[in-house]
Design a protein around this motif. Structure first.
Motif, PDB file in Angstrom:
ATOM      1  N   ALA A  31       0.846  -1.195   0.000  1.00 21.46           N
ATOM      2  CA  ALA A  31       0.000   0.000   0.000  1.00 21.46           C
ATOM      3  C   ALA A  31       0.882   1.245   0.000  1.00 21.46           C
ATOM      4  O   ALA A  31       1.205   1.794   1.064  1.00 21.46           O
ATOM      5  CB  ALA A  31      -0.925  -0.011   1.221  1.00 21.46           C
ATOM      6  N   PRO A  32       1.270   1.720  -1.164  1.00 21.15           N
ATOM      7  CA  PRO A  32       2.163   2.893  -1.219  1.00 21.15           C
ATOM      8  C   PRO A  32       1.534   4.174  -0.698  1.00 21.15           C
ATOM      9  O   PRO A  32       2.253   5.125  -0.379  1.00 21.15           O
ATOM     10  CB  PRO A  32       2.488   3.003  -2.719  1.00 21.15           C
ATOM     11  N   ALA A  33       0.198   4.227  -0.569  1.00 21.24           N
ATOM     12  CA  ALA A  33      -0.441   5.446  -0.074  1.00 21.24           C
ATOM     13  C   ALA A  33      -0.101   5.725   1.383  1.00 21.24           C
ATOM     14  O   ALA A  33      -0.291   6.854   1.857  1.00 21.24           O
ATOM     15  CB  ALA A  33      -1.955   5.344  -0.242  1.00 21.24           C
ATOM     16  N   THR A  34       0.398   4.720   2.110  1.00 20.53           N
ATOM     17  CA  THR A  34       0.787   4.925   3.511  1.00 20.53           C
ATOM     18  C   THR A  34       2.189   5.525   3.641  1.00 20.53           C
ATOM     19  O   THR A  34       2.610   5.829   4.751  1.00 20.53           O
ATOM     20  CB  THR A  34       0.756   3.588   4.277  1.00 20.53           C
ATOM     21  N   GLU A  35       2.888   5.701   2.523  1.00 20.81           N
ATOM     22  CA  GLU A  35       4.282   6.136   2.558  1.00 20.81           C
ATOM     23  C   GLU A  35       4.482   7.555   2.064  1.00 20.81           C
ATOM     24  O   GLU A  35       5.613   7.972   1.821  1.00 20.81           O
ATOM     25  CB  GLU A  35       5.139   5.177   1.723  1.00 20.81           C
ATOM     26  N   VAL A  36       3.405   8.322   1.878  1.00 26.63           N
ATOM     27  CA  VAL A  36       3.509   9.701   1.394  1.00 26.63           C
ATOM     28  C   VAL A  36       2.723  10.627   2.312  1.00 26.63           C
ATOM     29  O   VAL A  36       1.801  10.208   3.018  1.00 26.63           O
ATOM     30  CB  VAL A  36       2.993   9.831  -0.059  1.00 26.63           C
ATOM     31  N   ARG A  37       3.084  11.920   2.284  1.00 26.73           N
ATOM     32  CA  ARG A  37       2.406  12.895   3.138  1.00 26.73           C
ATOM     33  C   ARG A  37       1.117  13.419   2.502  1.00 26.73           C
ATOM     34  O   ARG A  37       0.146  13.704   3.189  1.00 26.73           O
ATOM     35  CB  ARG A  37       3.352  14.066   3.428  1.00 26.73           C
ATOM     36  N   THR A  38       1.107  13.549   1.175  1.00 21.56           N
ATOM     37  CA  THR A  38      -0.026  14.158   0.492  1.00 21.56           C
ATOM     38  C   THR A  38      -0.549  13.232  -0.584  1.00 21.56           C
ATOM     39  O   THR A  38       0.235  12.652  -1.347  1.00 21.56           O
ATOM     40  CB  THR A  38       0.380  15.494  -0.163  1.00 21.56           C
ATOM     41  N   LEU A  39      -1.869  13.096  -0.650  1.00 19.30           N
ATOM     42  CA  LEU A  39      -2.508  12.324  -1.698  1.00 19.30           C
ATOM     43  C   LEU A  39      -3.177  13.274  -2.683  1.00 19.30           C
ATOM     44  O   LEU A  39      -4.020  14.098  -2.299  1.00 19.30           O
ATOM     45  CB  LEU A  39      -3.551  11.370  -1.112  1.00 19.30           C
ATOM     46  N   LEU A  40      -2.811  13.164  -3.942  1.00 23.53           N
ATOM     47  CA  LEU A  40      -3.405  13.998  -4.979  1.00 23.53           C
ATOM     48  C   LEU A  40      -4.756  13.430  -5.398  1.00 23.53           C
ATOM     49  O   LEU A  40      -5.026  12.237  -5.185  1.00 23.53           O
ATOM     50  CB  LEU A  40      -2.463  14.083  -6.184  1.00 23.53           C
ATOM     51  N   GLY A  47      -5.726   5.657  -2.270  1.00 27.43           N
ATOM     52  CA  GLY A  47      -5.679   6.164  -0.903  1.00 27.43           C
ATOM     53  C   GLY A  47      -6.615   7.330  -0.699  1.00 27.43           C
ATOM     54  O   GLY A  47      -6.796   8.146  -1.611  1.00 27.43           O
ATOM     55  N   ILE A  48      -7.214   7.423   0.495  1.00 32.29           N
ATOM     56  CA  ILE A  48      -8.152   8.495   0.827  1.00 32.29           C
ATOM     57  C   ILE A  48      -7.878   8.951   2.253  1.00 32.29           C
ATOM     58  O   ILE A  48      -7.689   8.131   3.156  1.00 32.29           O
ATOM     59  CB  ILE A  48      -9.617   8.022   0.712  1.00 32.29           C
ATOM     60  N   ASP A  49      -7.843  10.281   2.463  1.00 29.26           N
ATOM     61  CA  ASP A  49      -7.685  10.841   3.806  1.00 29.26           C
ATOM     62  C   ASP A  49      -9.063  11.063   4.424  1.00 29.26           C
ATOM     63  O   ASP A  49      -9.964  11.638   3.790  1.00 29.26           O
ATOM     64  CB  ASP A  49      -6.923  12.169   3.742  1.00 29.26           C
ATOM     65  N   LEU A  50      -9.260  10.607   5.663  1.00 27.74           N
ATOM     66  CA  LEU A  50     -10.524  10.740   6.369  1.00 27.74           C
ATOM     67  C   LEU A  50     -10.532  11.998   7.232  1.00 27.74           C
ATOM     68  O   LEU A  50      -9.463  12.502   7.621  1.00 27.74           O
ATOM     69  CB  LEU A  50     -10.771   9.507   7.242  1.00 27.74           C
ATOM     70  N   PRO A  51     -11.712  12.520   7.561  1.00 28.05           N
ATOM     71  CA  PRO A  51     -11.785  13.738   8.388  1.00 28.05           C
ATOM     72  C   PRO A  51     -11.144  13.590   9.766  1.00 28.05           C
ATOM     73  O   PRO A  51     -10.690  14.584  10.338  1.00 28.05           O
ATOM     74  CB  PRO A  51     -13.305  13.979   8.507  1.00 28.05           C
ATOM     75  N   ASP A  52     -11.098  12.372  10.302  1.00 23.21           N
ATOM     76  CA  ASP A  52     -10.531  12.191  11.637  1.00 23.21           C
ATOM     77  C   ASP A  52      -9.012  12.064  11.630  1.00 23.21           C
ATOM     78  O   ASP A  52      -8.407  11.796  12.667  1.00 23.21           O
ATOM     79  CB  ASP A  52     -11.143  10.962  12.307  1.00 23.21           C
ATOM     80  N   GLY A  53      -8.385  12.269  10.461  1.00 22.43           N
ATOM     81  CA  GLY A  53      -6.926  12.232  10.377  1.00 22.43           C
ATOM     82  C   GLY A  53      -6.351  10.911   9.933  1.00 22.43           C
ATOM     83  O   GLY A  53      -5.156  10.826   9.653  1.00 22.43           O
ATOM     84  N   ARG A  54      -7.199   9.888   9.903  1.00 22.87           N
ATOM     85  CA  ARG A  54      -6.707   8.600   9.424  1.00 22.87           C
ATOM     86  C   ARG A  54      -6.688   8.571   7.898  1.00 22.87           C
ATOM     87  O   ARG A  54      -7.236   9.445   7.234  1.00 22.87           O
ATOM     88  CB  ARG A  54      -7.559   7.463   9.957  1.00 22.87           C
ATOM     89  N   THR A  72       0.034   8.859  10.338  1.00 21.11           N
ATOM     90  CA  THR A  72       0.898   8.126   9.418  1.00 21.11           C
ATOM     91  C   THR A  72       1.424   9.021   8.318  1.00 21.11           C
ATOM     92  O   THR A  72       2.606   8.977   7.954  1.00 21.11           O
ATOM     93  CB  THR A  72       0.130   6.932   8.815  1.00 21.11           C
ATOM     94  N   ALA A  73       0.544   9.879   7.775  1.00 23.18           N
ATOM     95  CA  ALA A  73       0.949  10.751   6.672  1.00 23.18           C
ATOM     96  C   ALA A  73       2.024  11.741   7.118  1.00 23.18           C
ATOM     97  O   ALA A  73       2.958  12.042   6.368  1.00 23.18           O
ATOM     98  CB  ALA A  73      -0.262  11.488   6.121  1.00 23.18           C
ATOM     99  N   GLY A  74       1.905  12.261   8.339  1.00 27.62           N
ATOM    100  CA  GLY A  74       2.878  13.241   8.796  1.00 27.62           C
ATOM    101  C   GLY A  74       4.268  12.674   8.981  1.00 27.62           C
ATOM    102  O   GLY A  74       5.254  13.416   8.924  1.00 27.62           O
ATOM    103  N   ASN A  75       4.380  11.379   9.206  1.00 24.99           N
ATOM    104  CA  ASN A  75       5.694  10.760   9.407  1.00 24.99           C
ATOM    105  C   ASN A  75       6.291  10.180   8.130  1.00 24.99           C
ATOM    106  O   ASN A  75       7.368   9.592   8.161  1.00 24.99           O
ATOM    107  CB  ASN A  75       5.563   9.633  10.444  1.00 24.99           C
ATOM    108  N   ALA A  76       5.585  10.332   7.009  1.00 24.09           N
ATOM    109  CA  ALA A  76       6.076   9.778   5.753  1.00 24.09           C
ATOM    110  C   ALA A  76       7.267  10.575   5.242  1.00 24.09           C
ATOM    111  O   ALA A  76       7.406  11.776   5.505  1.00 24.09           O
ATOM    112  CB  ALA A  76       4.956   9.778   4.710  1.00 24.09           C
ATOM    113  N   GLU A  77       8.146   9.905   4.496  1.00 25.53           N
ATOM    114  CA  GLU A  77       9.348  10.550   3.967  1.00 25.53           C
ATOM    115  C   GLU A  77       9.091  11.226   2.624  1.00 25.53           C
ATOM    116  O   GLU A  77       9.649  12.285   2.346  1.00 25.53           O
ATOM    117  CB  GLU A  77      10.467   9.508   3.801  1.00 25.53           C
TER     118      GLU A  77
END
Length: 274
Positions: A31-40, A47-54, A72-77
């Motif tokens: 799941a590469p969406a867990t390894e980035v800070r921003t999803l376009l 990948g989808i960002d939820l309102p609760d931050g998950r 998770t997104a904030g700690n991505a490289e």
């Protein structure tokens, strides 16, 4: 190099098991969406960002949607994913199933290599001890020897020439089976041909042995080897079978249809332990 064909995979529902979920169970989700800070927006299919931050991240192998913990997104490289056409895709569908079957055959060949290697080492060891056993055998039996002791010494006093033949033959088969195992594990085309030829060469001897005495082990061995031979020739299209079948290998799946916005997927969410 061209993109690896990913094959077709229907929507994974509930607890349905297939080759994709099996591999993910052993190797983890891809799941590469867990390894980035921003999803376009173009990555909403992975990948989808939820309102609760998950974040919900889609496994590109088994299509499962995984709920990543908050933060998770904030700690991505990496900042974001590349374009869908440039994403690294895991194998799935037919190509993954073929890889699994080839590795199962490789394990079978590795087991054979261990057996033949053990026989070869045992024969070479007996050759080193042969003069002693022969000298003791010439003395003749004594009343103090037990029946098991006499039979064992009789077995070990066979001619050294026979032991050399057995040792050499077992060593050759050990190398052959080991070569097949390594080549099949690495999915080399030459290993498929070598395994098919070697398996076909063994079949007459197995049939002769089976005609002398039927046993469940001999029958199972013959059936397994026949199945391996048929699979390699038919499924892997060896020896020109691909032309006879008149079918083309499946092409590259449209990545946009697989992982683009609004692509097929599954609402199944699996919570990761925090």
């Amino acid at each position: 190099m061209g993109r690896i064909p990913v094959g077709r995979l229907s929507v994974v529902r509930g607890r349905r098991w297939n080759s994709e979920t099996l591999v993910c169970g052993f190797r983890g989700h891809f799941a590469p969406a867990t390894e980035v800070r921003t999803l376009l927006p173009e990555h909403s299919g992975v990948g989808i960002d939820l309102p609760d931050g998950r974040r919900l991240a889609r496994c590109l192998r088994c299509d499962a949607w995984i709920a990543a913990p908050a933060g998770t997104a904030g700690n991505a490289e990496r900042e974001s994913l590349p374009e869908l056409e440039s994403l690294e895709l895991p194998r799935r569908g037919k190509h993954l199933r073929e890889a699994i079957i080839l590795r199962l055959i490789a394990i079978d060949r590795a087991f054979h290599a261990v057996i033949f290697g053990t026989i070869a080492v045992g024969c070479f060891f007996a050759l080193q001890k042969f003069p002693l056993f022969q000298a003791e055998g010439q003395i003749g039996p004594t009343p103090t020897r037990s029946f098991a002791d006499r039979e064992l010494r009789h077995l070990l006093t066979v001619r050294s020439g026979s032991l050399r033949v057995v040792a050499f033959t077992a060593a050759v088969y050990c190398v052959l089976e080991g070569t097949e195992a390594v080549g099949l594990w690495k999915e080399r085309r030459w290993a498929e041909y070598l395994t098919a030829v070697a398996t076909a060469g063994f079949l007459p001897f197995e049939i002769i042995e089976l005609s002398k005495k039927v046993s469940s082990l001999k029958v199972a061995t013959l059936v397994i080897n026949l199945a391996i031979l048929v699979y390699l020739i038919w499924a892997k299209r060896l020896f020109g079978v691909g032309r006879l079948r008149g079918q083309k290998e499946p092409g590259v799946e449209d990545v946009q249809k697989l992982f683009g916005p609004g692509s097929r997927g599954t609402p199944f969410v699996r919570e990761r332990p925090s």
